[in-house]
Design an enzyme around this catalytic site. Structure first.
Site, PDB file in Angstrom:
ATOM      1  N   VAL A  80       0.706  -0.948   0.536  1.00 23.82           N
ATOM      2  CA  VAL A  80       0.198   0.307  -0.192  1.00 23.82           C
ATOM      3  C   VAL A  80       0.810   1.311   0.197  1.00 23.82           C
ATOM      4  O   VAL A  80       0.089   1.658  -0.529  1.00 23.82           O
ATOM      5  CB  VAL A  80      -0.475  -0.169   1.218  1.00 23.82           C
ATOM      6  N   LYS A  81       1.800   0.846   0.824  1.00 23.17           N
ATOM      7  CA  LYS A  81       3.001   2.345   0.719  1.00 23.17           C
ATOM      8  C   LYS A  81       3.040   2.980  -1.034  1.00 23.17           C
ATOM      9  O   LYS A  81       3.994   3.819  -0.647  1.00 23.17           O
ATOM     10  CB  LYS A  81       4.076   1.996   1.513  1.00 23.17           C
ATOM     11  N   ASP A  82       2.836   2.283  -1.693  1.00 25.44           N
ATOM     12  CA  ASP A  82       3.474   2.680  -3.198  1.00 25.44           C
ATOM     13  C   ASP A  82       2.596   3.895  -3.446  1.00 25.44           C
ATOM     14  O   ASP A  82       3.256   5.144  -3.981  1.00 25.44           O
ATOM     15  CB  ASP A  82       3.391   1.783  -4.332  1.00 25.44           C
TER      16      ASP A  82
END
Length: 453
Positions: A43-45
């Site tokens: 999700v950090k992308d």
């Protein structure tokens, strides 16, 4: 032709996937926002690229610059992808509790990695927070991301993740459940969903050793809540500015053991090969079952991919060493299966007290059986030796037989744990397990406690 101009254009629009087996006991439908479909597998992308683009627009990230961030691995990966495509250098500062796979992956995409100790205060110069800040001051033309307080973190999820969930559920989502670390995901998604429907409930998953749950409930930042924990990617010993406690309806805490076990169960029962925080998220969701009805649509977000944990939560030896493997413990033999191959450390009755002390120190043990040619004739423990030496230091040159206590009881492999425990008393610190063929193994109080926890 339908193609992306670069890998960054594939971020987002991840699927919702229905959970079936692990959520069978719940009355509601549970949908996983499956963030491993992002190119960096987390999700950090989303927020990594948002933070880079906002920094570029503000002029704080300049051409040829160096991006510096303290990360648990996933944000570093997203930033590293952006750095590769956009032509920046990348330095990741990571804590030593993170998996080796995370470090290797960051290096694989060209990042320079600094590893810092976990068990230090955030303001300690050795912490990964302090180290990242220091490097950003020392390295010319660098930009310290600070995902914890950077508003672009929350902004990314308000702009993308939240709208995707709303559209994919056709506005039917009633609960959003997610692990909380920097706070960007829960705050960005939660703010968007509550803007669309104020009745949507936002639940955070916390871990033991983190301050979030108590702070949300009491407003007190309790340093006594802070202690080392194993679960990766969620929980904090600080209060990031990105955590908007006002939009969070509540927290539930999940143990390290439950998070690890449910990470394995997601893979084995749902076919979902996910990271450690996903195990915490699904276990936390199950702990909240009393809050759900048959009319609810619950969305749980799964942060990252299981490939980053193959040496940890997906390694049975690692799980076994921490007492995380679930197996039935009913007999004496079950208590020492994890170390059954370790040889019994004993001492002869004519050996000296100094020999006993040296042997205990070398093997990191606190008690031993005493033997002669006929078998076990006594026992000795560090407490008895300590008292004797404090009274007369010269006793170290006397035979151990003068200070030994009665022999440890001997039990067979099928003796019940209750029976084994009943044999431990003030003057009996351990029990010997007869393995047959003249072999024995010691069972300590620690073995019993570890076996039944």
């Amino acid at each position: 032709m339908d193609y992306a101009e670069n890998i960054l254009e594939t971020i987002g629009n991840t699927p919702l996937v229905k959970l079936n087996k692990l959520t069978a006991e719940l009355p509601c439908i549970v949908l996983a926002k499956y963030e491993t479909f992002n190119p960096g597998n987390s999700v950090k992308d989303r927020m990594a690229i948002q933070m880079i683009e906002d920094a570029e627009a503000a002029g704080v990230l300049k051409p040829g610059g160096t991006i510096i961030e303290g990360t648990s691995g996933n944000t570093g990966m997203g930033l590293a992808l952006g750095a590769v495509v956009k032509g920046y250098k990348m330095i990741c500062v990571i804590s030593d509790k993170q998996s080796k796979e995370k470090v290797d992956i960051l290096k694989a995409v060209g990042s320079e990695v600094y590893v810092c100790p976990t068990d230090v205060a955030p303001d300690d110069p050795r912490s990964y927070y302090s180290t990242a800040r220091r490097l950003s001051k020392e390295i010319p033309n660098s930009w310290y991301v600070n995902q914890y307080d950077n508003p672009s973190n929350c902004k990314a999820h308000f702009k993308s993740t939240g709208p995707e969930i709303w559209e994919q559920t056709e506005g039917k989502v009633t609960h959003f459940v997610v692990g909380v670390g920097t706070g960007g995901t829960i705050s960005g998604v939660g703010s968007y969903l509550k803007m669309k429907n104020p009745n949507v409930k936002i639940w955070g998953i916390d871990t033991y050793g983190s301050v979030f749950k108590k702070y949300h409930e009491t407003g007190i930042f309790d340093e006594n809540e802070i202690y080392p924990y194993i679960t990766e990617g969620i929980g904090e010993d600080i209060l990031p500015k990105n955590v908007n406690f006002d939009i969070i309806d509540g927290f539930t805490k999940v143990t390290d053991k439950d998070a690890a076990i449910y990470t394995q169960r997601l893979a084995k029962e749902e076919g979902m090969f996910l990271g450690n925080s996903a195990g915490a998220a699904i276990k936390g969701l199950l702990q909240l079952k009393e809050h759900f009805t048959e009319d609810d649509v619950v969305v749980v977000l799964f942060h990252d991919h299981g490939s980053r944990y193959v040496g940890k939560m997906f390694n049975d030896d690692w799980m076994r060493d921490r007492g995380f493997l679930e197996h039935e413990v009913t007999k004496a033999i079950d208590l020492i299966r994890n170390h059954i191959d370790e040889p019994l450390v004993a001492i002869k009755k004519e050996e000296l007290v100094m020999h006993a002390i040296d042997r205990m120190k070398q093997n990191n043990i606190s008690q031993m059986p005493v033997e002669d040619v006929d078998g076990f004739v006594g026992s000795v423990d560090d407490t008895a030796l300590f008292r004797a030496i404090m009274e007369d230091a010269s006793v170290t040159s006397r035979p151990i037989k003068e200070f030994m206590q009665k022999p440890f009881p001997v039990v067979d492999k099928n003796t019940s744990i209750d029976k084994v425990a009943s044999l431990i008393e003030k003057d009996v610190q351990a029990v010997l397990l007869d393995l047959g063929d003249g072999k024995h193994h010691i069972i300590t109080k620690y073995d019993i406690i570890s076996g039944i926890r």
